[in-house]
Scaffold this active site. Structure first.
Site, short mmCIF file in Angstrom:
data_model
loop_
_atom_site.label_atom_id
_atom_site.label_comp_id
_atom_site.label_asym_id
_atom_site.label_seq_id
_atom_site.Cartn_x
_atom_site.Cartn_y
_atom_site.Cartn_z
N LYS A 1 -25.75 -20.33 9.45
CA LYS A 1 -24.98 -20.09 8.66
C LYS A 1 -23.77 -19.12 8.94
CE LYS A 1 -28.76 -19.91 5.38
NZ LYS A 1 -29.97 -19.20 4.35
N GLU B 1 -27.48 -28.22 4.20
CA GLU B 1 -27.90 -27.91 2.66
C GLU B 1 -26.55 -27.54 1.95
OE1 GLU B 1 -31.01 -25.18 3.00
OE2 GLU B 1 -29.48 -23.50 3.50
N GLU C 1 -39.30 -23.87 6.87
CA GLU C 1 -38.45 -23.03 7.08
C GLU C 1 -39.14 -21.60 7.03
OE1 GLU C 1 -34.89 -24.07 5.13
OE2 GLU C 1 -33.97 -22.03 5.55
N ASP D 1 -34.58 -18.91 9.84
CA ASP D 1 -33.31 -18.72 8.95
C ASP D 1 -33.13 -17.12 8.55
OD1 ASP D 1 -31.51 -18.56 7.03
OD2 ASP D 1 -32.67 -19.46 5.41
N LYS E 1 -35.36 -30.15 -0.10
CA LYS E 1 -35.92 -29.10 0.73
C LYS E 1 -36.74 -28.40 -0.72
CE LYS E 1 -33.89 -24.81 2.15
NZ LYS E 1 -33.21 -24.01 2.93
N ASP F 1 -39.04 -24.48 2.51
CA ASP F 1 -38.85 -23.30 2.69
C ASP F 1 -39.63 -22.18 1.93
OD1 ASP F 1 -37.30 -20.97 3.49
OD2 ASP F 1 -35.53 -21.51 2.57
N HIS G 1 -32.99 -21.72 -10.47
CA HIS G 1 -33.33 -21.87 -9.12
C HIS G 1 -34.47 -21.01 -8.46
CE1 HIS G 1 -32.14 -24.39 -5.50
NE2 HIS G 1 -32.29 -23.14 -4.76
N LYS H 1 -38.75 -25.14 -2.31
CA LYS H 1 -38.65 -23.90 -2.31
C LYS H 1 -40.39 -23.41 -2.62
CE LYS H 1 -34.62 -22.35 -1.03
NZ LYS H 1 -34.42 -21.47 -0.09
MG LIG Z 1 -33.76 -20.58 3.96
#
Ligand SMILES: [Mg+2]
Length: 386
Positions: free
Chosen positions: A271, A325, A222, A247, A165, A196, A20, A167
């Site tokens: 979060k 998410e 983001e 975030d 989303k 993001d 990831h 990255k």
């Molecule tokens: Mg984030």
């Protein structure tokens, strides 16, 4: 009254289904700190503290979360009345500065035990749910455009996710925009595409990139710049035609108040761990609502325990305009819950049994426990720390 008699913690290293790739780290597995709070009536609650990439994302590491709970939280918990979780957390907050991830893990375990004892799901303890299912997007983060498109197509086919989303921030802006454009072109109106940046850009780069992303059909950006550059976030938010989300800049209600006051974002990624717990996440959402800021349910790529806890919290938000998410468990090859969370029709079912509504699979946890008796005598080829 029921007394807390024992607090146990362990670190579990779980392999992921694929690497990831984030601008700050590449995740090849996930490390989860678990806490169990045992009460003298036999009830015990579970909680989870999970971050991304060791210390690459934030100030708390899995090892640090365990150390903090063992050394500083446990003495405050042992002997306390387990039926007074709010009072316990208030005492902890007076004695322990920061440590939001550890606080969230402990609060989750306290509420899980409290809910089980009284026959109420955590969402009910928090005032009751507004929805039983919550939308869940998927992060396309293989690092390869063709792989990401194929992954998105298979998610759409399975009806598991229809928002993605991406990255970005590791490559040049031109490469990143081309990547986003190719994915949006392939998926069209069948999917929402967001990005993001994980703070990878400076303000000038973000000012240049955001209109380019808007032009190719990106729906949201983001945390484009450093979490400390709030004035820059405000300028970008004022100038952008698509929503800007905070975030990393958002570590609880005080940040939420400050960011809302400064109009530093259009959307907050809520979060539970970053906020400092479930009640703190509720306060972040309340501030967003009062300020006219949208909310989105964020994850730290958490396993099933914190994902369930987050689902309970997000199920109580009056509005959830940008979805969530909460796909963390789907990124892992191993399920540490006895019964996995249910993902279908582009959404996650909020558990409804008392407490968290999920229980740990003891054998799995023991197998993947760092330094555990089983693990010490077994070689696991794929299980590695991030
Ligand atoms: Mg984030």
């Amino acid at each position: 009254m029921s007394r807390i008699v024992r607090v146990e913690t362990c670190i579990v290293d779980l392999p992921s289904v694929r690497p990831h790739v984030l601008s700050v780290a590449t995740i090849r597995g996930q490390t989860v700190t678990l806490v169990e709070i045992h009460c003298d009536d036999g009830v015990f609650g579970i909680g989870e503290g999970t971050t991304i990439g060791g210390l690459a994302y934030g100030e708390e590491s899995p090892e640090g979360i365990k150390l903090a709970i063992d050394s500083y939280f446990a003495p405050l918990l042992e002997g306390a009345d387990a039926d007074r979780p709010a009072e316990i957390m208030a005492r902890i907050s007076k004695t322990i500065v920061g440590n939001h991830f550890a606080k969230s893990a402990v609060e989750t375990a306290l509420l899980d035990a409290y809910g089980q004892r009284h026959g109420l799901a955590i969402s009910e303890l928090l005032g009751g749910r507004v929805r039983d299912r919550i939308p869940v997007l998927w992060a396309l983060a293989s690092g390869n455009t063709a792989t990401d498109i194929a992954e998105a197509e298979s998610m759409l086919d399975m009806r598991r996710h229809n928002a993605f989303k991406l990255k970005i921030g590791k490559r040049t802006i031109a490469d990143d925009v081309a990547h986003v454009a190719a994915i949006k072109r392939a998926l069209g109106d069948r999917a929402s595409i967001r990005v993001d940046v994980n703070m990878a850009w400076d303000e000038a780069s973000a000012r240049r990139a955001i209109p380019m992303l808007a032009d190719v059909g990106c729906d949201l950006v983001e945390q484009p710049i450093a979490r400390t550059n709030r004035a820059g976030m405000a300028r970008l938010t004022a100038g952008a035609s698509i929503p800007i989300m905070a975030d990393e800049a958002l570590h609880g209600p005080e940040d939420a108040f400050d960011l809302a006051t400064g109009r530093c974002a259009d959307v907050f990624a809520v979060k539970i761990e970053q906020s400092g717990g479930l009640f703190a996440a509720k306060r972040v959402e309340a501030i967003a609502r009062a300020a006219g800021v949208g909310v989105y349910g964020g994850t730290m790529l958490e396993a099933g325990v914190s994902t369930a806890a987050s689902a309970h919290v997000f199920s109580t938000f009056p509005d959830l305009p940008f979805g969530t998410e909460l796909f963390g468990p789907l990124l892992l090859t191993e399920e540490i819950l006895q019964a996995p969370l249910q993902y279908e029709e582009f959404s996650l079912a909020v558990p409804s049994a008392p407490g968290l509504g999920v229980r740990l699979d003891r054998k799995k946890v023991d197998f993947f426990r760092r330094g555990g008796p089983t693990r010490a005598s077994v070689t696991i080829g794929t299980a590695k720390e991030a």
